[in-house]
Design an enzyme around this catalytic site. Structure first.
Site, PDB file in Angstrom:
ATOM      1  CE  LYS A 188      47.301  56.399  60.422  1.00 28.87           C
ATOM      2  NZ  LYS A 188      47.532  56.432  58.982  1.00 28.87           N
TER       3      LYS A 188
ATOM      4  CE  LYS B 294      50.147  59.150  61.702  1.00 27.84           C
ATOM      5  NZ  LYS B 294      50.268  59.200  60.294  1.00 27.84           N
TER       6      LYS B 294
HETATM    7 ZN   LIG Z   1      45.822  56.424  54.656  1.00 23.52          ZN
END
Ligand SMILES: [Zn+2]
Length: 324
Positions: A196, A249
């Site tokens: 992420k 992501k």
């Molecule tokens: Zn968070």
């Protein structure tokens, strides 16, 4: 050789198509809020709503009828505090939603994935417990693990089929796995947001989930945009700690990282087409600058072609309708 021979008709093109997308590959995010009969549109994300639990059940029924694969649930609690207690409250907003969804025959066909994080539940909007040192602030890793583990257990007990930690604390997957096993939830899989990145493309989500950090930013725990080898190390560590699936992501600006992960790991991989990717396309659709149907499907097939097995996307319902 004439490559164009196989492009001459739609049936030929369909026969030799290398990548397929199917509604079953989509996960549709839902933002649950307190109340009844509430559908509040997120201004920076046209077509995306904060919904009360009763409306969420309706959304789930629609998603199931479109053969969408699953839902990813986020919560907007009634109130917030320093430690984010709403995240592990057995009567918390997502826990209530999960119990209601489990009662719906249609919703039962969907994989219910619960996001595990504290940022929607803390007043400061960070994904863990902050510690101040002088002028700067950091998130204290190890005490946060305990709270994440409690949240994951509470969500699984309320009916989550999968828990998905998105906080980027070190060691959270192992802590959550241990806590689930201790709570007789050994069959609950962990979908780890292992890769992420600290991204500007999360902007509209913070409005949707009311989770913008009140000071500083998240670059102290989310990954630097420039690093792809580091993403592979993150994934490897999370798999060692017991992650069953990996979520990456954002998607579009990081498709090379998705491809690198696909080539290296045999586990199920998902990619999250995040709010900024969605809003950017929506803005162009509203201006009439892009063909919505074609651009939407092209953005999704690109993510599949990069190697994602499934895609978390706000386009899930629209795209599923097009794929019919
Ligand atoms: Zn968070």
């Amino acid at each position: 050789m004439r490559m164009r021979r196989l492009r001459r008709s739609e049936s030929l093109r369909a026969l030799v198509r290398e990548t397929a997308i199917d509604p079953g590959d989509f996960v549709y995010p839902l933002f649950l809020c307190p109340g009844e009969g509430i559908r509040r549109e997120v201004s920076s994300m046209p077509g995306v709503f904060n919904v009360s639990v009763d409306e969420a059940v309706r959304e789930a029924e629609q998603a199931a009828s479109l053969a969408i694969g699953g839902l990813l649930l986020f919560g907007l609690p009634e109130s917030k505090d320093e430690r984010g207690t709403g995240a592990w409250d057995d009567n918390g907003i997502v826990q209530q939603g999960l119990r209601a969804l489990k009662k719906s025959a249609a919703a039962k066909k969907l994989v219910l994935i619960a996001d595990v994080c504290l940022c929607e539940y803390t007043r400061h909007g960070h994904c863990g417990i902050p510690v101040k040192s002088g002028d700067t602030c950091d998130v204290d890793n190890d005490p946060t693990l305990d709270l994440l583990a409690r949240s994951a257990v509470s969500l699984a007990q309320a009916g989550a089929d999968v828990v998905a930690p998105s906080d980027m604390m070190d060691g959270r997957v192992a802590a959550i796995r241990r806590a689930l096993d201790d709570a007789s939830l050994a069959n609950t899989p962990i979908l780890s947001y292992a890769s992420k990145f600290a991204s500007a493309f999360y902007g509209p989500f913070r409005e949707a989930a009311d989770s913008a950090p009140q000071f500083g930013d998240r670059r102290g725990y989310q990954m630097d945009a420039a690093n792809s080898r580091e993403a592979l190390r993150e994934i490897e560590l999370d798999l060692d700690e017991g992650a069953d699936m990996i979520l990456m992501k954002p998607a579009m600006p990081y498709l090379d990282v998705v491809r690198a992960a696909r080539d290296r790991f045999g586990v199920p991989l998902g990619a999250y087409q995040v709010s900024g990717e969605y809003s950017m396309l929506q803005a162009a659709f509203q201006k009439g600058w892009l063909d919505p149907k074609r651009a939407m499907l092209e953005s999704l097939i690109g993510i599949r072609r990069a190697g994602a097995d499934f895609i978390v996307t706000y386009f899930a319902k629209e795209a599923a309708k097009l794929l019919g």
